[in-house]
Design an enzyme around this catalytic site. Structure first.
Site, PDB file in Angstrom:
ATOM      1  N   TYR A  76       3.585  11.124  -9.871  1.00 22.34           N
ATOM      2  CA  TYR A  76       2.380  10.733 -10.608  1.00 22.34           C
ATOM      3  C   TYR A  76       2.011  11.771 -11.670  1.00 22.34           C
ATOM      4  CZ  TYR A  76       1.367   6.992  -7.253  1.00 22.34           C
ATOM      5  OH  TYR A  76       1.424   5.851  -6.491  1.00 22.34           O
ATOM      6  N   ARG A 105     -10.095  -2.991   0.503  1.00 19.61           N
ATOM      7  CA  ARG A 105     -10.640  -4.135  -0.236  1.00 19.61           C
ATOM      8  C   ARG A 105     -10.620  -5.450   0.529  1.00 19.61           C
ATOM      9  NH1 ARG A 105      -7.102  -3.968  -5.520  1.00 19.61           N
ATOM     10  NH2 ARG A 105      -5.601  -3.102  -4.032  1.00 19.61           N
ATOM     11  N   ARG A 120      -4.277   1.683   5.045  1.00 18.81           N
ATOM     12  CA  ARG A 120      -5.343   1.114   4.202  1.00 18.81           C
ATOM     13  C   ARG A 120      -6.296   0.260   5.019  1.00 18.81           C
ATOM     14  NH1 ARG A 120      -1.484  -0.929  -0.709  1.00 18.81           N
ATOM     15  NH2 ARG A 120      -0.849   1.106  -1.472  1.00 18.81           N
TER      16      ARG A 120
END
Length: 354
Positions: free
Chosen positions: A154, A31, A27
């Protein structure tokens, strides 16, 4: 044949000699970077960002402008394949990914298509091509996919889960049906990763995020079996160069020996596995990637440096180590703390490669 300006990552994954330990971060485009948040705002939604090759390229490259990472990783999401299968992926604020049409029956599984990567997933391949061109051989580009088992969790649960009751229920009650689903997913993942390699990815990684939720026997039968099948179908030479492969199972420390025999060049380790003991267990069969606790990046730069040193010491001398976190970086980490980690790896690791 193209030559990389910095091929340290590729060499380390193939257990070839290097002068220092390479480092990248799961990642790493995300963010914690204000420039990422700005582009994410411009895109309007996370899914819009993933499906726009120009914006995906921009955020992929952002970390390389700040930090001396030894690789770029494609900005995308592990759920692109089920989205391309027509399950209606969307993201709820604060709740994570969800599917409008989860897979719950034999009929649902029977009608699942195997997506064409250059059709339904063309936006990913266009992003890979654009990133490779923009990198100008500065560092290698990592492609990736979710593992068949992780994608299945998922798809059956309809989103994230704590108990995995639905997908495990299907596994226990109708194992043949689960195998049918996982077989389709293995075909889809293999085609997807091969298309990324053809488009320019120089190493590929399989993220088995939820393999660790299974019992030992179920992990071997329903997760690792299909990770191995994916590996068997990968085209691992491109443009005259080897394309290393990495398998990461979160919570998979108890299965390292079996994972090391699955055909991948390297294994990713979460932070709960001692990397020194892992190296002793797998021997020279595979390289290892990891495995600083992501929470350690909340600490001061001095503490981070000490934690980096500890990981390097535990792995010990020689090639075959790629420094990484034991899972993805958390969103509120200070960028300066990432710089402290990267700088520490580059400064402290050469002594282990003399």
């Amino acid at each position: 044949m193209t030559s990389l300006n910095n091929d340290t990552l590729i060499k380390a994954l193939l257990k070839q000699p290097v002068t220092r330990t390479p480092v990248w971060m799961m990642r790493q485009a995300g963010r914690y970077l204000p420039e990422y948040r700005k582009v994410r705002g411009q895109a309007g939604s996370f899914l819009n960002l993933c499906t726009n090759p120009e914006l995906a390229c921009e955020v992929t490259l952002q970390p390389l402008e700040r930090f001396a990472f030894d690789a770029a990783i494609l900005f995308s999401d592990i759920l692109t394949i089920p989205h391309a299968m027509g399950l209606g992926l969307y993201f709820s604020e604060g709740e994570g990914p969800k599917f409008e049409r989860p897979v719950r029956s034999a009929a649902d599984i029977a009608k699942l298509p195997i997506p064409d990567p250059e059709q339904e997933l063309r936006y990913v391949m266009d992003a890979v091509r654009l990133i490779r061109k923009s990198l100008k051989n500065r560092v290698p580009l990592i492609g990736f996919s979710g593992s068949p088992w992780t994608l299945a969790t998922y798809m059956v649960e309809g989103g994230s889960s704590k108990s995995f009751a639905r997908v495990k229920g299907l596994l226990y009650e109708q194992p043949a049906l689960m195998h049918e689903m996982l077989d389709k997913l293995a075909q889809s993942v293999s085609a997807y990763l091969n298309a990324q390699i053809a488009a320019g990815a120089q190493t590929v990684m399989l993220f088995d995020t939820w393999g660790g939720m299974l019992s030992s026997e179920d992990y071997l039968e329903f997760s690792l079996r299909y990770a191995r099948r994916v590996r068997e179908q990968l085209h691992t030479v491109s443009d005259g160069q080897r394309v290393p492969t990495v398998l990461f199972t979160k919570g998979g420390g108890q299965w390292l020996e079996a994972m090391a025999d699955s055909g991948y060049d390297a294994l990713g380790l979460d932070w709960q596995t001692d990397i020194g003991l892992a190296r002793a267990r797998v021997g020279e069969r595979v390289a290892l990637q990891g495995n600083l606790d992501p929470v350690a990046l909340y600490a001061s730069p001095e503490v981070i440096r000490g934690k980096v040193q500890a990981v390097l010491e535990k792995f010990g001398a020689g090639s075959g180590h790629v420094f990484n976190l034991g899972h993805g970086i958390l969103p509120d980490i200070e960028p300066s703390h990432v710089a402290a980690m990267v700088d520490a790896v580059h400064e402290l690791s050469p002594v282990w490669h003399r």
